[in-house]
Design a protein around this motif. Structure first.
Motif, mmCIF file in Angstrom:
data_model
loop_
_atom_site.group_PDB
_atom_site.id
_atom_site.type_symbol
_atom_site.label_atom_id
_atom_site.label_comp_id
_atom_site.label_asym_id
_atom_site.label_seq_id
_atom_site.Cartn_x
_atom_site.Cartn_y
_atom_site.Cartn_z
ATOM 1 N N ARG A 1 5.898 -1.092 -8.103
ATOM 2 C CA ARG A 1 7.008 -0.452 -7.398
ATOM 3 C C ARG A 1 7.370 0.941 -7.927
ATOM 4 N NH1 ARG A 1 10.898 -1.519 -3.913
ATOM 5 N NH2 ARG A 1 10.235 -3.642 -3.565
ATOM 6 N N PRO A 2 7.512 1.127 -9.264
ATOM 7 C CA PRO A 2 7.863 2.482 -9.705
ATOM 8 C C PRO A 2 6.719 3.480 -9.596
ATOM 9 C CG PRO A 2 7.631 1.049 -11.573
ATOM 10 C CD PRO A 2 7.547 0.173 -10.382
ATOM 11 N N ASN A 3 5.484 3.015 -9.517
ATOM 12 C CA ASN A 3 4.353 3.937 -9.604
ATOM 13 C C ASN A 3 3.642 4.187 -8.282
ATOM 14 O OD1 ASN A 3 4.514 4.345 -12.408
ATOM 15 N ND2 ASN A 3 3.572 2.349 -12.738
ATOM 16 N N TYR A 4 3.928 3.349 -7.293
ATOM 17 C CA TYR A 4 3.172 3.471 -6.052
ATOM 18 C C TYR A 4 4.048 4.095 -4.979
ATOM 19 C CZ TYR A 4 1.051 2.016 -1.693
ATOM 20 O OH TYR A 4 0.535 1.997 -0.435
ATOM 21 N N ASP A 5 3.486 5.068 -4.294
ATOM 22 C CA ASP A 5 4.211 5.746 -3.232
ATOM 23 C C ASP A 5 3.650 5.286 -1.888
ATOM 24 O OD1 ASP A 5 5.556 7.320 -1.563
ATOM 25 O OD2 ASP A 5 4.928 9.236 -2.418
ATOM 26 N N PRO A 6 4.384 4.476 -1.138
ATOM 27 C CA PRO A 6 3.804 3.929 0.099
ATOM 28 C C PRO A 6 3.577 4.982 1.173
ATOM 29 C CG PRO A 6 6.083 3.236 -0.152
ATOM 30 C CD PRO A 6 5.714 3.908 -1.411
ATOM 31 N N LEU A 7 4.255 6.119 1.088
ATOM 32 C CA LEU A 7 4.072 7.123 2.136
ATOM 33 C C LEU A 7 2.764 7.881 1.957
ATOM 34 C CD1 LEU A 7 7.681 8.486 2.539
ATOM 35 C CD2 LEU A 7 6.420 6.949 4.030
ATOM 36 N N THR A 8 2.523 8.346 0.734
ATOM 37 C CA THR A 8 1.294 9.099 0.503
ATOM 38 C C THR A 8 0.149 8.217 0.040
ATOM 39 O OG1 THR A 8 1.956 9.518 -1.756
ATOM 40 C CG2 THR A 8 2.602 11.138 -0.121
ATOM 41 N N HIS A 9 0.418 6.937 -0.191
ATOM 42 C CA HIS A 9 -0.613 5.990 -0.590
ATOM 43 C C HIS A 9 -1.233 6.392 -1.932
ATOM 44 C CE1 HIS A 9 -2.724 2.469 0.712
ATOM 45 N NE2 HIS A 9 -3.881 2.982 0.435
ATOM 46 N N GLU A 10 -0.385 6.936 -2.833
ATOM 47 C CA GLU A 10 -0.896 7.357 -4.140
ATOM 48 C C GLU A 10 -0.317 6.482 -5.224
ATOM 49 O OE1 GLU A 10 -0.038 11.424 -4.742
ATOM 50 O OE2 GLU A 10 -1.788 12.115 -3.636
ATOM 51 N N LEU A 11 -1.097 6.289 -6.272
ATOM 52 C CA LEU A 11 -0.675 5.457 -7.390
ATOM 53 C C LEU A 11 -0.683 6.296 -8.658
ATOM 54 C CD1 LEU A 11 0.027 2.561 -8.217
ATOM 55 C CD2 LEU A 11 -2.361 2.232 -8.731
ATOM 56 N N LYS A 12 0.459 6.305 -9.366
ATOM 57 C CA LYS A 12 0.522 7.046 -10.624
ATOM 58 C C LYS A 12 0.186 6.098 -11.771
ATOM 59 C CE LYS A 12 4.739 8.478 -10.348
ATOM 60 N NZ LYS A 12 5.682 8.641 -9.247
ATOM 61 N N SER A 13 -0.369 6.654 -12.829
ATOM 62 C CA SER A 13 -0.711 5.806 -13.967
ATOM 63 C C SER A 13 0.443 5.671 -14.930
ATOM 64 C CB SER A 13 -1.918 6.385 -14.694
ATOM 65 O OG SER A 13 -1.570 7.614 -15.269
ATOM 66 N N GLY A 14 1.452 6.533 -14.813
ATOM 67 C CA GLY A 14 2.548 6.506 -15.768
ATOM 68 C C GLY A 14 2.285 7.361 -16.985
ATOM 69 N N TYR B 1 0.370 -6.192 0.282
ATOM 70 C CA TYR B 1 1.322 -5.321 -0.413
ATOM 71 C C TYR B 1 1.450 -3.988 0.304
ATOM 72 C CZ TYR B 1 3.930 -3.387 -4.286
ATOM 73 O OH TYR B 1 4.915 -2.848 -5.048
ATOM 74 N N PHE B 2 0.322 -3.444 0.743
ATOM 75 C CA PHE B 2 0.369 -2.139 1.416
ATOM 76 C C PHE B 2 1.069 -2.244 2.755
ATOM 77 C CE2 PHE B 2 -3.613 -0.634 -0.960
ATOM 78 C CZ PHE B 2 -2.823 -0.249 -2.009
ATOM 79 N N VAL B 3 0.860 -3.369 3.447
ATOM 80 C CA VAL B 3 1.507 -3.542 4.742
ATOM 81 C C VAL B 3 3.004 -3.680 4.560
ATOM 82 C CG1 VAL B 3 1.755 -5.223 6.597
ATOM 83 C CG2 VAL B 3 -0.477 -4.426 5.961
ATOM 84 N N GLY B 4 3.426 -4.141 3.373
ATOM 85 C CA GLY B 4 4.849 -4.193 3.091
ATOM 86 C C GLY B 4 5.450 -5.568 3.250
ATOM 87 N N SER B 5 4.666 -6.611 2.916
ATOM 88 C CA SER B 5 5.242 -7.956 2.977
ATOM 89 C C SER B 5 6.243 -8.111 1.836
ATOM 90 C CB SER B 5 4.136 -9.001 2.853
ATOM 91 O OG SER B 5 3.507 -8.890 1.613
ATOM 92 N N LYS B 6 7.343 -8.782 2.150
ATOM 93 C CA LYS B 6 8.437 -8.897 1.186
ATOM 94 C C LYS B 6 8.049 -9.811 0.030
ATOM 95 C CE LYS B 6 12.052 -7.231 3.808
ATOM 96 N NZ LYS B 6 11.151 -6.451 4.646
ATOM 97 N N LEU B 7 8.464 -9.416 -1.171
ATOM 98 C CA LEU B 7 8.294 -10.306 -2.322
ATOM 99 C C LEU B 7 9.478 -11.255 -2.389
ATOM 100 C CD1 LEU B 7 6.960 -7.948 -5.106
ATOM 101 C CD2 LEU B 7 5.709 -9.354 -3.524
ATOM 102 N N TRP B 8 9.269 -12.360 -3.095
ATOM 103 C CA TRP B 8 10.324 -13.359 -3.237
ATOM 104 C C TRP B 8 11.480 -12.764 -4.026
ATOM 105 C CZ3 TRP B 8 10.483 -17.462 -7.485
ATOM 106 C CH2 TRP B 8 11.475 -18.404 -7.205
ATOM 107 N N SER B 9 12.705 -13.228 -3.732
ATOM 108 C CA SER B 9 13.880 -12.658 -4.403
ATOM 109 C C SER B 9 13.867 -12.970 -5.896
ATOM 110 C CB SER B 9 15.148 -13.222 -3.768
ATOM 111 O OG SER B 9 15.160 -14.621 -3.901
ATOM 112 N N GLY B 10 13.155 -14.022 -6.312
ATOM 113 C CA GLY B 10 13.115 -14.363 -7.726
ATOM 114 C C GLY B 10 11.985 -13.698 -8.480
ATOM 115 N N THR B 11 11.309 -12.719 -7.861
ATOM 116 C CA THR B 11 10.212 -12.043 -8.549
ATOM 117 C C THR B 11 10.741 -11.299 -9.763
ATOM 118 O OG1 THR B 11 9.116 -11.764 -6.436
ATOM 119 C CG2 THR B 11 8.336 -10.425 -8.255
#
Lengths: 89, 134
Positions: free
Chosen positions: B104-117, B88-98
């Protein structure tokens, strides 16, 4: 019993071939790592069947070592991927 | 009699392994492929090890065979978790039917931070303290 062992080995060889196709195709490096892990799990099973076929109990030790190596390889690959080393998918 | 039971275990173990291999070939993305391999292949090895312990029927061999089963049952989820996380971190694509990707809304791939919401204005910003090592 012999025919069952032959069938089992044949089915597992077909499974190895299918996993190998995924290893060659696999669009990204994590896919290949998954295929390699399936490989090692299949080999653990094959060694178990060979232990039954040859009636040598020492092969079970080999399966333990094989499972351990597979786990360590998976952890190592995952660390490598997360650290972001140079890769060429 | 014991040969019949042994044969059943061997054949079903090989069948589950074949299912795992077909799954890893046919499934559309990384996570579904791991879903196929981790569970089915582990169950296949466990069935074959049961057949091995039925074949030899000695205490030493049975103990080692069950050691293999327990080891696989402990390590397969850990390995799958680690590989899935890395994928997931490397950025492998998820299936189109996921249907759902809760990261996705909580994780920032640039800063590698995860929000709890559950962040408020007060605890969303992280201030450096004296005790932090620079």
């Amino acid at each position: 019993m012999d025919i069952v062992i032959v069938i089992t080995l044949a089915v597992m060889s077909v499974s190895l071939c299918l996993a190998f196709i995924r290893l060659v195709l696999g669009p990204s490096l994590p896919d290949r790592v998954v295929a390699l892990e399936l490989f090692s799990t299949l080999i653990v099973g094959i060694i178990g069947v060979v232990a039954i076929m040859t009636d040598v109990a020492s092969f079970i030790d080999v399966t333990i070592v094989m499972a351990l190596m597979a786990f360590l390889a998976a952890i190592g690959f995952a660390r490598f991927l997360e650290r972001g080393g140079p890769r060429d998918d | 009699m014991i040969d019949v039971v042994k044969s059943l275990f061997l054949l079903s173990g090989a069948g589950f392994m074949l299912m795992a291999a077909v799954g890893v070939l046919r499934m559309p993305d990384l996570l579904t492929r791991m879903h196929a391999t981790t569970k089915a292949a582990t169950l296949g090895v466990a069935l074959i090890m049961v057949a091995v312990s039925l074949h030899f029927a000695e205490v030493a061999v049975v103990a080692r065979a069950f050691g293999v089963i327990v080891f696989l049952l402990m390590t397969a989820p850990v390995a799958a978790h680690v590989i899935g996380r890395a994928g997931y971190f490397v950025g492998s694509k998820l299936w189109s039917g996921t249907v759902k990707d809760e990261l996705r809304p909580n994780y920032d791939p640039l800063t590698h931070e995860l929000k709890s919401g559950l962040e408020t204005e007060a605890n969303a910003t992280r201030e450096t303290r004296d005790t932090d090592t620079p």
